[in-house]
Design a protein around this motif. Structure first.
Motif, mmCIF file in Angstrom:
data_model
loop_
_atom_site.group_PDB
_atom_site.id
_atom_site.type_symbol
_atom_site.label_atom_id
_atom_site.label_comp_id
_atom_site.label_asym_id
_atom_site.label_seq_id
_atom_site.Cartn_x
_atom_site.Cartn_y
_atom_site.Cartn_z
ATOM 1 N N ALA A 54 1.701 -5.994 -5.842
ATOM 2 C CA ALA A 54 1.919 -6.969 -6.897
ATOM 3 C C ALA A 54 3.407 -7.184 -7.125
ATOM 4 N N ASP A 55 3.769 -8.419 -7.444
ATOM 5 C CA ASP A 55 5.165 -8.776 -7.692
ATOM 6 C C ASP A 55 5.628 -8.311 -9.070
ATOM 7 N N SER A 85 7.830 -12.940 -0.932
ATOM 8 C CA SER A 85 7.760 -13.528 -2.261
ATOM 9 C C SER A 85 9.115 -13.597 -2.944
ATOM 10 N N HIS A 164 8.257 -4.654 -5.911
ATOM 11 C CA HIS A 164 7.205 -3.842 -6.510
ATOM 12 C C HIS A 164 7.768 -2.454 -6.761
ATOM 13 N N ASN A 199 4.715 -8.995 -0.295
ATOM 14 C CA ASN A 199 3.571 -8.718 -1.167
ATOM 15 C C ASN A 199 2.224 -8.844 -0.466
ATOM 16 N N GLU A 255 -3.082 -3.895 -6.165
ATOM 17 C CA GLU A 255 -2.392 -4.795 -7.082
ATOM 18 C C GLU A 255 -2.101 -4.128 -8.424
ATOM 19 N N ARG A 279 -1.093 -12.714 -14.218
ATOM 20 C CA ARG A 279 -0.793 -12.580 -12.793
ATOM 21 C C ARG A 279 -2.029 -12.608 -11.894
ATOM 22 N N LYS A 282 -1.789 -15.329 -8.972
ATOM 23 C CA LYS A 282 -0.716 -15.117 -7.995
ATOM 24 C C LYS A 282 -0.905 -13.823 -7.212
ATOM 25 N N ASP A 283 -1.222 -12.740 -7.910
ATOM 26 C CA ASP A 283 -1.268 -11.437 -7.254
ATOM 27 C C ASP A 283 -2.594 -11.155 -6.567
ATOM 28 N N LYS A 287 -4.453 -14.352 -2.471
ATOM 29 C CA LYS A 287 -4.313 -13.533 -1.267
ATOM 30 C C LYS A 287 -5.526 -13.733 -0.380
#
Length: 415
Positions: A54-55, A85, A164, A199, A255, A279, A282-283, A287
């Motif tokens: 996860a970012d 990312s 991360h 990521n 994540e 999130r 996005k996370d 994917k």
């Protein structure tokens, strides 16, 4: 356990162009690929996320150096793609040199395994603030349960760094210059506990294989386990799937973000990341190949003062959004926190009420009972002594082993 599969569509696919080199097992390595001859976008396969993170945001900046990340695949496949990312950046991220190889030891790369990534046929890519880039595929097999190096040269000076934190894996920063192609680790003189800019690692796998995304906090990031040993509970889960026949395997994308909450938080330096609600898309949902979301999150919300009703409302939003995306969602019961800094009798009552909802409401598509797997039979509010990482909250290596054994493997397929 009875579970209902709500998804009708196929895996999320990503369109890529161009080719690059091969990432494959070394001769005599004995590693299995986890993808048969029929795997591949035109041979009945599908893109899946074999590793994910996860970012968040790392402090400081980076200037004209190379970062070497070490990541471990879950399932095998072919045609590796890496997602880079700049989601939390405030200025363009520019790189002109990205290489993938097999880790030997530390920052060193197995000789002959390093291959250059391209992006739309170019060796350089500029990623705007808030954006990501997916590399072209590297033709060839990618083994399961294998440590890869992803080395990226930063051109100029970054602004805010997308990373991360508390990865439980060392990455490495080089002296000045482009050292992405170096197989030696000599230039990489600084260790870090963060993954920088990467990521997701994506492979073309057998059509039966999809991904479980474990959405959580530091307990899913597995703070408290031994660094560089891949003893996080999602890694244990990945190892269990690797032993199954190919049609029953699933990939794992971790994540978790240390300190994360379901309901609150924004991504900034030193933060606990954006909330799970903020999130999720996005996370997790962007994917490739994510079929199931396994949620283990809420202790930090309880610590911050969330009520049972507030936390359940947050879960219901996660459930609704995951179902709307055509995926399924499994609830993980919150692990014991007695004797930790979080504990009060009032907060323990919230944890117990939340766990009752997860176990009995049937609003999740299934349940993974991490609480039952880790609690002390003599005092269920506490971790079993053999599983306590020392702070009463984070399970140690043995505790993560127990957690990784808790989910039913077939049930996470949500059929």
């Amino acid at each position: 356990m009875t579970m209902t599969w709500r998804r009708m569509g196929a895996s999320l696919l990503v369109t890529v162009v161009g080719t690059a080199g091969l990432v494959a097992a070394a001769p005599g390595d004995g590693a299995t690929t986890g993808a048969g001859d029929g795997a591949g976008g035109r041979g009945g396969g599908a893109l899946v996320t074999t590793w994910g993170a996860a970012d968040d945001v790392a402090g400081g900046t980076l200037s004209d150096l190379t970062v070497r990340n070490v990541l471990r695949t879950s399932v095998g496949g072919k045609d590796l793609r890496i997602r880079i990312s700049n989601a939390n950046g405030d200025q363009p991220l520019v790189t002109d040199s990205v290489y993938v190889g097999r880790q030997a030891t530390g920052a060193s790369v197995l000789p002959g395994s390093s291959r250059r990534l391209t992006f739309g046929g170019s060796t350089a890519v500029t990623i705007p603030p808030g954006a990501m880039a997916i590399s072209d595929p590297l033709p060839g097999a990618v083994p399961a349960l294998t440590s890869l190096t992803v080395s990226l040269h930063v051109v100029g000076t970054t602004g805010v760094i997308t990373a991360h934190n508390r990865a439980m894996q060392h990455s490495y920063k080089s002296t000045s210059g482009d050292h992405a192609a170096d197989e030696s680790g000599t230039a990489y003189q600084t260790e870090s506990a963060a993954w920088y800019f990467v990521n997701a690692a994506i492979v073309d796998a057998s059509q039966q294989v999809e991904t479980v995304a474990t959405l959580g906090d530091s307990i899913t990031s597995s703070v408290g386990t031994t660094i560089d040993t891949n003893r996080r509970w999602p890694d244990i889960l990945a190892g269990r799937y690797a032993k199954l026949p190919e049609p029953r395997r699933l990939a794992i994308s971790n994540e978790g973000i240390s300190g994360n909450r379901v309901l609150g938080g924004v991504a900034k330096a030193g933060s606990a990341g954006a909330s799970a609600l903020a999130r999720l898309d996005k996370d997790v949902l962007t994917k490739p190949g994510v079929r199931t979301v396994l949620v283990l999150e809420g202790i930090n919300d309880i610590y911050a003062g969330a009520t049972t009703g507030q936390l359940i409302s947050g879960y219901r939003q996660l459930i609704a959004r995951v179902h709307a995306a055509g995926r399924c969602i499994v609830g993980g019961t919150l692990t014991p926190m007695g004797s930790s800094f979080v504990y009060t009798p009032e907060k323990e009552a919230v944890r117990q009420a939340v766990n009752t909802f997860i176990r009995t409401s049937r609003e999740f598509d299934g349940v993974a009972d991490f609480d039952a797997a880790t609690r002390d039979p003599a005092d269920p509010s506490r971790l079993a002594p053999a599983y306590d990482g020392g702070d009463g909250l984070h399970p140690n290596d043995a505790g993560n082993q127990a957690m990784g054994q808790a989910p039913n493997l077939d049930s996470l397929r949500c059929k």
